[in-house]
Design a protein around this motif. Sequence first.
Motif, mmCIF file in Angstrom:
data_model
loop_
_atom_site.group_PDB
_atom_site.id
_atom_site.type_symbol
_atom_site.label_atom_id
_atom_site.label_comp_id
_atom_site.label_asym_id
_atom_site.label_seq_id
_atom_site.Cartn_x
_atom_site.Cartn_y
_atom_site.Cartn_z
ATOM 1 N N ARG A 163 1.004 -1.178 0.077
ATOM 2 C CA ARG A 163 -0.100 0.112 -0.011
ATOM 3 C C ARG A 163 0.987 1.231 0.082
ATOM 4 N N PRO A 164 0.324 2.326 -0.284
ATOM 5 C CA PRO A 164 1.114 3.591 -0.333
ATOM 6 C C PRO A 164 2.063 3.901 0.904
ATOM 7 N N ASP A 165 1.522 3.288 2.129
ATOM 8 C CA ASP A 165 2.302 3.706 3.492
ATOM 9 C C ASP A 165 3.349 2.651 3.684
ATOM 10 N N GLY A 166 3.599 1.653 2.464
ATOM 11 C CA GLY A 166 4.523 0.584 2.482
ATOM 12 C C GLY A 166 4.015 -0.566 3.273
ATOM 13 N N SER A 167 2.862 -0.646 3.637
ATOM 14 C CA SER A 167 2.620 -1.885 4.410
ATOM 15 C C SER A 167 2.296 -2.835 3.292
ATOM 16 N N ARG A 168 2.312 -4.239 3.674
ATOM 17 C CA ARG A 168 2.324 -5.367 2.732
ATOM 18 C C ARG A 168 0.997 -5.614 2.601
ATOM 19 N N ILE A 169 0.468 -6.114 1.320
ATOM 20 C CA ILE A 169 -0.401 -6.647 0.899
ATOM 21 C C ILE A 169 -0.453 -8.105 0.457
ATOM 22 N N ALA A 170 0.604 -8.606 -0.234
ATOM 23 C CA ALA A 170 1.063 -9.868 -0.615
ATOM 24 C C ALA A 170 2.413 -9.911 -1.192
ATOM 25 N N THR A 171 2.765 -11.047 -1.139
ATOM 26 C CA THR A 171 4.135 -11.499 -1.472
ATOM 27 C C THR A 171 4.286 -11.936 -3.005
ATOM 28 N N ILE A 172 4.804 -11.669 -3.988
ATOM 29 C CA ILE A 172 5.042 -12.392 -5.351
ATOM 30 C C ILE A 172 6.044 -13.297 -5.166
ATOM 31 N N ASP A 173 5.828 -14.746 -5.133
ATOM 32 C CA ASP A 173 6.453 -15.938 -4.608
ATOM 33 C C ASP A 173 6.997 -16.261 -5.936
ATOM 34 N N ALA A 227 15.231 4.135 -14.666
ATOM 35 C CA ALA A 227 16.101 5.291 -13.841
ATOM 36 C C ALA A 227 17.285 4.879 -13.043
ATOM 37 N N ASP A 228 18.293 5.854 -13.102
ATOM 38 C CA ASP A 228 19.674 5.382 -12.700
ATOM 39 C C ASP A 228 19.631 5.385 -10.902
ATOM 40 N N VAL A 229 18.921 4.420 -10.672
ATOM 41 C CA VAL A 229 18.533 4.168 -9.090
ATOM 42 C C VAL A 229 18.619 2.718 -8.930
ATOM 43 N N GLU A 230 19.208 2.323 -7.953
ATOM 44 C CA GLU A 230 19.289 0.869 -7.320
ATOM 45 C C GLU A 230 18.228 0.713 -6.225
ATOM 46 N N VAL A 231 17.285 -0.373 -6.545
ATOM 47 C CA VAL A 231 16.659 -0.848 -5.223
ATOM 48 C C VAL A 231 16.738 -2.141 -5.060
ATOM 49 N N ALA A 232 16.477 -2.601 -3.987
ATOM 50 C CA ALA A 232 16.683 -3.681 -3.125
ATOM 51 C C ALA A 232 15.857 -4.791 -3.804
ATOM 52 N N THR A 233 14.719 -4.673 -3.904
ATOM 53 C CA THR A 233 13.439 -5.680 -4.397
ATOM 54 C C THR A 233 12.467 -4.902 -5.334
ATOM 55 N N LYS A 287 -1.367 2.909 -9.271
ATOM 56 C CA LYS A 287 -0.364 1.875 -8.868
ATOM 57 C C LYS A 287 1.129 2.201 -9.398
ATOM 58 N N PHE A 288 1.966 1.845 -8.476
ATOM 59 C CA PHE A 288 3.521 2.199 -8.993
ATOM 60 C C PHE A 288 4.358 0.841 -9.122
ATOM 61 N N GLU A 304 9.037 5.012 0.357
ATOM 62 C CA GLU A 304 10.468 4.996 -0.288
ATOM 63 C C GLU A 304 10.483 3.484 -0.874
ATOM 64 N N PRO A 305 11.389 3.236 -1.987
ATOM 65 C CA PRO A 305 12.156 4.072 -2.793
ATOM 66 C C PRO A 305 11.380 5.084 -3.709
ATOM 67 N N ILE A 306 10.148 5.043 -3.981
ATOM 68 C CA ILE A 306 9.348 5.727 -4.924
ATOM 69 C C ILE A 306 9.677 7.183 -4.972
ATOM 70 N N PRO A 307 9.736 7.888 -3.911
ATOM 71 C CA PRO A 307 10.176 9.335 -4.013
ATOM 72 C C PRO A 307 11.565 9.422 -4.434
ATOM 73 N N ARG A 308 12.575 8.493 -4.133
ATOM 74 C CA ARG A 308 13.836 8.631 -4.425
ATOM 75 C C ARG A 308 14.114 8.470 -6.059
ATOM 76 N N LEU A 309 13.295 7.447 -6.530
ATOM 77 C CA LEU A 309 13.339 7.385 -7.898
ATOM 78 C C LEU A 309 12.793 8.288 -8.716
ATOM 79 N N LEU A 310 11.771 8.891 -8.088
ATOM 80 C CA LEU A 310 11.063 10.099 -8.946
ATOM 81 C C LEU A 310 12.112 11.250 -9.026
ATOM 82 N N ALA A 311 12.650 11.499 -7.968
ATOM 83 C CA ALA A 311 13.816 12.589 -7.981
ATOM 84 C C ALA A 311 14.830 12.367 -8.851
ATOM 85 N N ALA A 312 15.027 11.127 -9.196
ATOM 86 C CA ALA A 312 16.045 11.397 -10.420
ATOM 87 C C ALA A 312 15.770 10.851 -11.761
#
Length: 353
Positions: A77-87, A172-178, A188-189, A230-238
Motif C-alpha cells: 500500500r502507499p504507506d509501505g504496508s504489505r498486501i501480498a508477496t510475489i513468490d 532510472a539510474d537508481v538501485e532498489v533492493a527488491t 499503482k506504481f 520509499e524508494p518511490i520518491p527517491r526514484l522520482l527525484a532521479a
Amino acid sequence: MRMRAAVVGGGIGGLATAIGLHSAGWEVTVLERAAGLPETGTGLGIWPAALRALDALGVGEQVRRRGRRQSDGVIRRPDGSRIATIDVGRLERRHGEPVHLVTRPVLLAVLAGALPPGIVRFGAPVYDPAALVEAYDLVVGADGIGSVVRAGLYGDRHPLRYAGTVAWRGVADVEVATGGETWGRGRKFGLTPEGPGRTNWYAAVALPEGHPPPADDRAELRRLFGDWHEPIPRLLAALTADGVLRHEVRDLTPLPSYVAGRVALLGDAAHAMTPDLGQGACQALIDAVALAECLRTTDDVPAALRAYDRRRRGPTRRIAATARWAGRLSQTRRLLPARDALLRLALAAGPPG
C-alpha cells in the motif's frame, strides 16, 4: 522450390517468426519500418513458457545468460504496508525455472543475431499488405497494436479500446533492493531492478479517455506518487526529462480469427493486451513458435494457419481477458480491503507460466 514468407514487423514476434520459418526451410523477408534495432528500452519479464519458446528457436540460453533471474517481490500500500508477496520460487517449483528479466534491446539483438544477414530489411514500411499476398506464399502480420496487416483483413471492425488508465514508464539510474508494485486508490506504481544502479519503473492512473496530458510528466508523477513509501520518491527525484514515456493504455477487441487464407497475425497485431500480467512479449514468442511448427509439417499454408489459429486464439484471448481484469482491479477506488483480498487470491492461483 522454397516457400517464401514476408513478415511485416521486425519486433520480438516478427524476428522470432523469421527464425522459426527459416529453420523450417522457408525463404523469409522481414520488413521493418524502423531504421534499425533500438538501443534503449525497458525490461521484460520472460516467463517459463516463453523461455521454452526461445529454446525451440535455439536462443534460450543466450537470453538466460544476458538476463537475470527475477527475485521475489512485494505488493504494498502507499504507506509501505504489505498486501501480498510475489513468490517467484513457487513459479519455479511449478514450471522448472523462474522468470528471467531482460531488456527489450538485448532480446531483440539476440533474436536478430540468430538470423542470416539480409533477412531483415530496416526502413521498409508496408502500406499495402494485399500486394505482399500476391508476391509471397505467406504473409505474417507481426506489426504491433496498430497493425497495417490486421487493418487489411478487418478494417475498423475490431477497434482498439481504452482500458481506463494512463501509464508512464521508463528506466532510472537508481538501485532498489527488491521489486514489486504499490497499489493506491485508482493508482499503482511498479519497480523492477534491472541491474546495478538501474531500475525499470512504471505507473498507472485511472483517468477518463482523452484526459489532457500534464504540462510536466515528472511534476505530475511527483504530485501523484511523491508521498508514497520509499524508494518511490527517491526514484522520482532521479527522473530525467527525456526518460519518461506516457501513453493511454489500450487493448484490442477480440478477433474472430487470427488468420485468413495465407495471412496470419501474431503478437500485439492479433491480441494486444494490457500490460498488467507482463505477458505481451511472452505470448508473441509462443505465437511465433506455434506458427512455425504448424507450417513445418505441410505445404498447405491455409490449413497450417487454421491449425495455428486453433492452437493460439483460445489461450491468448483468456490471458488478454485476465490482464484486463487485473487492470480493472488496480483501478479500484473503493472497497480496498475486498480488492486486496482478491489480489491475494489471484497471486495464490498464480500467473500463466
